[in-house]
Design a protein around this motif. Structure first.
Motif, short mmCIF file in Angstrom:
data_model
loop_
_atom_site.label_atom_id
_atom_site.label_comp_id
_atom_site.label_asym_id
_atom_site.label_seq_id
_atom_site.Cartn_x
_atom_site.Cartn_y
_atom_site.Cartn_z
N UNK A 74 -43.44 -44.77 -50.06
CA UNK A 74 -45.12 -44.40 -49.27
C UNK A 74 -45.51 -45.32 -48.35
N UNK A 75 -44.91 -47.03 -48.97
CA UNK A 75 -45.16 -47.76 -48.18
C UNK A 75 -44.38 -47.65 -46.39
N UNK A 76 -43.05 -47.75 -46.74
CA UNK A 76 -42.26 -47.49 -45.75
C UNK A 76 -42.93 -47.00 -44.59
N UNK A 77 -43.35 -45.52 -44.42
CA UNK A 77 -44.03 -44.94 -44.04
C UNK A 77 -44.99 -45.73 -42.89
N UNK A 78 -45.19 -46.77 -43.19
CA UNK A 78 -45.93 -48.08 -42.09
C UNK A 78 -45.55 -48.41 -40.82
N UNK A 79 -43.97 -48.35 -41.75
CA UNK A 79 -42.75 -48.51 -40.71
C UNK A 79 -42.54 -50.11 -40.78
N UNK A 80 -42.34 -50.59 -42.57
CA UNK A 80 -42.89 -51.83 -42.54
C UNK A 80 -41.16 -52.35 -43.11
N UNK A 81 -40.37 -51.49 -43.86
CA UNK A 81 -38.70 -51.29 -43.68
C UNK A 81 -38.77 -51.98 -45.36
N UNK A 82 -38.85 -52.21 -45.83
CA UNK A 82 -39.12 -52.68 -47.66
C UNK A 82 -37.78 -51.56 -48.09
N UNK A 83 -37.36 -53.03 -48.63
CA UNK A 83 -36.07 -52.50 -49.85
C UNK A 83 -36.46 -52.81 -50.81
N UNK A 84 -35.98 -51.97 -51.67
CA UNK A 84 -36.06 -51.81 -53.22
C UNK A 84 -35.69 -53.26 -53.88
N UNK A 85 -34.07 -53.76 -52.92
CA UNK A 85 -34.19 -55.35 -53.70
C UNK A 85 -34.64 -56.21 -53.59
N UNK A 86 -35.29 -56.41 -52.59
CA UNK A 86 -36.24 -57.27 -51.85
C UNK A 86 -37.72 -57.25 -53.33
N UNK A 87 -38.40 -56.37 -53.33
CA UNK A 87 -39.21 -55.72 -54.47
C UNK A 87 -39.03 -56.10 -55.77
N UNK A 88 -37.69 -55.51 -55.71
CA UNK A 88 -37.16 -55.50 -57.03
C UNK A 88 -36.61 -57.41 -57.79
N UNK A 89 -36.67 -58.43 -57.02
CA UNK A 89 -37.10 -59.46 -57.47
C UNK A 89 -38.12 -60.07 -57.68
N UNK A 90 -39.49 -59.48 -57.94
CA UNK A 90 -40.43 -59.97 -58.30
C UNK A 90 -41.24 -58.48 -58.91
N UNK A 91 -42.03 -59.21 -59.95
CA UNK A 91 -42.41 -58.35 -60.87
C UNK A 91 -43.88 -58.48 -61.15
N UNK A 92 -44.42 -59.09 -59.83
CA UNK A 92 -46.02 -59.09 -59.94
C UNK A 92 -46.46 -58.77 -58.49
N UNK A 93 -47.93 -58.06 -58.22
CA UNK A 93 -49.31 -58.07 -56.83
C UNK A 93 -48.59 -59.23 -56.52
N UNK A 94 -48.00 -60.12 -56.36
CA UNK A 94 -48.32 -61.22 -55.99
C UNK A 94 -46.59 -61.75 -55.01
N UNK A 95 -46.31 -61.55 -56.10
CA UNK A 95 -44.53 -61.05 -55.59
C UNK A 95 -44.76 -60.37 -54.42
N UNK A 96 -44.47 -59.54 -54.80
CA UNK A 96 -44.85 -58.43 -53.41
C UNK A 96 -45.16 -58.83 -52.68
N UNK A 97 -46.00 -59.15 -53.22
CA UNK A 97 -47.13 -59.56 -51.36
C UNK A 97 -46.70 -60.03 -50.76
N UNK A 98 -46.21 -61.63 -50.94
CA UNK A 98 -45.31 -62.50 -51.22
C UNK A 98 -44.24 -61.98 -49.77
N UNK A 99 -43.27 -60.14 -49.98
CA UNK A 99 -42.25 -59.87 -50.26
C UNK A 99 -43.41 -59.37 -48.21
N UNK A 100 -44.27 -58.94 -48.42
CA UNK A 100 -44.89 -57.86 -47.45
C UNK A 100 -44.97 -58.77 -46.14
N UNK A 101 -45.97 -59.78 -47.24
CA UNK A 101 -46.95 -61.06 -45.59
C UNK A 101 -45.38 -61.01 -45.01
N UNK A 102 -43.87 -61.83 -45.75
CA UNK A 102 -42.54 -62.43 -44.73
C UNK A 102 -42.71 -60.73 -43.34
N UNK A 103 -42.62 -59.67 -43.91
CA UNK A 103 -41.69 -58.65 -43.42
C UNK A 103 -42.87 -58.08 -42.30
#
Length: 86
Positions: free
Chosen positions: A51-80
């Motif tokens: 769903x989120x990659x439909x925005x064109x952000x191109x998140x990878x499961x391995x990037x997200x799997x390193x984190x277990x919180x919304x804050x961690x995921x948001x940090x990955x998104x902000x970097x991307x």
């Protein structure tokens, strides 16, 4: 709700999508909650990424799997998002 390619992913959208996936209210998902403890499993995470990659952000499961919180995921998104704007 589908995000159009012109719409950047937001923290609020992520929180709402996660809440829907675990049958909670968005305001009940704190930045530092362990999302796995709330009921997210790998299949649900993959569905969120699709769903989120439909925005064109191109998140990878391995990037997200390193984190277990919304804050961690948001940090990955902000970097991307910063990379996409550079």
């Amino acid at each position: 709700m589908t995000i159009s390619p012109a719409s950047p992913l937001t923290l609020e959208q992520m929180r709402a999508d996660i809440a829907r996936m675990v049958h909670e209210q968005p305001e009940d998902i704190a930045l530092d909650d362990n999302l796995m403890d709330l009921g997210l499993d790998s299949m649900r995470v993959l569905n969120l990424l699709v769903r989120w990659n439909e925005s064109g952000i191109g998140l990878d499961f391995s990037e997200i799997a390193e984190h277990t919180t919304l804050q961690g995921w948001w940090s990955v998104v902000e970097q991307r998002l910063a990379q996409m704007q550079a």
